[in-house]
Design a protein around this motif. Structure first.
Motif, PDB file in Angstrom:
ATOM      1  N   SER A  32     -91.318 -17.177 -51.240  1.00 57.05           N
ATOM      2  CA  SER A  32     -92.253 -18.256 -51.510  1.00 57.05           C
ATOM      3  C   SER A  32     -92.788 -18.855 -50.220  1.00 57.05           C
ATOM      4  O   SER A  32     -93.995 -19.079 -50.074  1.00 57.05           O
ATOM      5  CB  SER A  32     -91.566 -19.337 -52.359  1.00 57.05           C
ATOM      6  OG  SER A  32     -92.433 -20.418 -52.605  1.00 57.05           O
ATOM      7  N   LEU A  66     -98.270 -18.337 -55.302  1.00 55.13           N
ATOM      8  CA  LEU A  66     -96.907 -17.815 -55.171  1.00 55.13           C
ATOM      9  C   LEU A  66     -96.068 -18.640 -54.205  1.00 55.13           C
ATOM     10  O   LEU A  66     -94.836 -18.523 -54.206  1.00 55.13           O
ATOM     11  CB  LEU A  66     -96.951 -16.357 -54.706  1.00 55.13           C
ATOM     12  CG  LEU A  66     -97.428 -15.343 -55.745  1.00 55.13           C
ATOM     13  CD1 LEU A  66     -97.679 -13.987 -55.096  1.00 55.13           C
ATOM     14  CD2 LEU A  66     -96.415 -15.209 -56.883  1.00 55.13           C
ATOM     15  N   GLY A  67     -96.716 -19.474 -53.412  1.00 52.10           N
ATOM     16  CA  GLY A  67     -95.987 -20.254 -52.428  1.00 52.10           C
ATOM     17  C   GLY A  67     -95.728 -21.704 -52.781  1.00 52.10           C
ATOM     18  O   GLY A  67     -94.987 -22.387 -52.074  1.00 52.10           O
ATOM     19  N   GLY A  69     -94.209 -23.036 -55.478  1.00 50.98           N
ATOM     20  CA  GLY A  69     -92.991 -23.351 -56.222  1.00 50.98           C
ATOM     21  C   GLY A  69     -93.297 -23.894 -57.608  1.00 50.98           C
ATOM     22  O   GLY A  69     -94.321 -23.554 -58.210  1.00 50.98           O
ATOM     23  N   ASP A 138     -92.383 -13.828 -57.984  1.00 52.40           N
ATOM     24  CA  ASP A 138     -93.033 -14.876 -58.777  1.00 52.40           C
ATOM     25  C   ASP A 138     -91.990 -15.685 -59.544  1.00 52.40           C
ATOM     26  O   ASP A 138     -92.114 -15.917 -60.747  1.00 52.40           O
ATOM     27  CB  ASP A 138     -94.058 -14.268 -59.729  1.00 52.40           C
ATOM     28  CG  ASP A 138     -93.455 -13.212 -60.660  1.00 52.40           C
ATOM     29  OD1 ASP A 138     -92.317 -12.766 -60.412  1.00 52.40           O
ATOM     30  OD2 ASP A 138     -94.123 -12.846 -61.644  1.00 52.40           O
TER      31      ASP A 138
END
Length: 348
Positions: A32, A66-67, A69, A138
């Motif tokens: 992430s 995707l980063g 959270g 993911d």
């Protein structure tokens, strides 16, 4: 293809986040955090897409998704890019839509399209390997699907099917230079969906048609290529085309199954900027089911605009038994209009 300068964004950040230094930076070693770093660097340079390994292109907004959270509940307002903070959380809108359909005796199947970078993380991140049953790239999406399931939403998580398909065959599940799934991705998604749909006994009563299929090569000018290098050569893709007595399956307004969503419902199906006709998800479903489906797709966000288009039909989904809501998973955080409550079922 001429290598754009910002291809080195990926290489730099992948190396930075892949180092093995034993320090307080271990938190940045998570997938992430690495996606977030690459997205932040690309956004700082105002790049909507990035070039990565082996000719693969990725949408910056997808990497950001995707980063971020967790993106629902109390985390929604900080995670979402929606201009409307009151519509930042996708969960209330999904629950409301499901409740509207349920009151009419219609079943909802939520089928988000996995981010390309989640299935092909190794094409973005240095030292990353294809998912092998460990932590999912993911992970927040998977957690959200569990929350939806606990609230009574039927979710078809395509991640496991896509990872299995990737291991089984080298043909990409996504276009390398486009933000959409490939012809094979459409086929795998249709197969997973129809495996679920075939448990419905009422399908036997729907009149069937015979369709023929054949795989053919086509050329596309990917939307990501347009962002990175408009002069790039077209990408060659393999598509499974469907034909019947009257041509491709097309859309059947009276179908008991409605396919609703973003351009993933239109790519290789609607022609023009969607590259082709007769080879999209709707067409593959027609082959599997023996009859065409109804389609309400938008070239944009499948979150709110798709449901607005459905409302405009003013037919209260007459005759429908299942609605398949298909859109890119990045929409959970990147949908510009957010997730408004839309009264899809109007007054009768």
């Amino acid at each position: 293809m001429k290598t754009p300068k910002f291809i080195f964004v990926v290489a730099f950040f992948s190396a930075a986040f892949s180092c093995n230094a034993a320090s307080a930076t271990n938190a940045l070693e998570t997938l992430s955090s690495r996606f977030a770093g690459i997205a932040a660097a690309a956004e700082a340079q105002q790049h909507a897409a990035i070039a990565s390994q082996e000719g693969w292109l990725f949408l910056t907004a997808e990497l950001r998704h995707l980063g971020v959270g967790h993106f629902w509940g109390q985390d929604a307002k900080t995670a979402s890019r929606s201009a409307n903070s009151e519509a930042a959380d996708p969960l209330p809108a999904i629950l409301d839509f499901n409740a509207q359909l349920k009151r009419e005796g219609i079943e909802l199947i939520l089928m988000p399209v996995p981010p390309k970078a989640a299935i092909y993380a190794d094409k973005v991140l240095d030292r990353a390997t294809p998912h092998d049953g460990g932590s999912r790239p993911d992970v927040a999406d998977a957690a959200f699907y569990q929350v939806c399931a606990e609230q009574g939403i039927k979710v078809l998580d395509l991640g496991p099917a896509f990872w299995s398909a990737r291991k089984a065959e080298a043909t990409p599940l996504y276009c390398m230079t486009d933000s959409h799934w490939s012809g094979r991705g459409c086929v795998v998604a249709a197969g997973a969906l129809c495996q679920e749909l075939r448990t419905r006994a009422w399908l036997d009563s729907v009149p069937k048609r015979v369709f023929k299929s054949d795989w053919r090569e086509a050329e596309i000018q990917g939307d990501l290529a347009d962002l990175v290098d408009p002069k790039a050569a077209p990408e060659k893709v393999r598509l499974r085309f469907l034909t019947g007595p009257d041509g491709p399956p097309g859309d059947w307004r009276e179908s008991p199954i409605l396919l609703l969503g973003d351009s993933h419902t239109l790519v290789f199906h609607a022609g023009e900027d969607m590259h082709s006709t007769g080879a999209g998800l709707a067409d593959q479903l027609a082959l599997e089911l023996g009859f065409p489906v109804d389609v309400v797709g938008v070239r944009g966000s499948g979150a709110t605009p798709a449901r607005i288009n459905l409302l405009r039909r003013k037919d209260n989904l007459a005759g429908k038994k299942i609605v398949i809501w298909c859109f890119s998973a990045r929409e959970f955080t990147e949908a510009p209009a957010g997730w408004r409550l839309i009264p899809v079922i109007g007054r009768k």
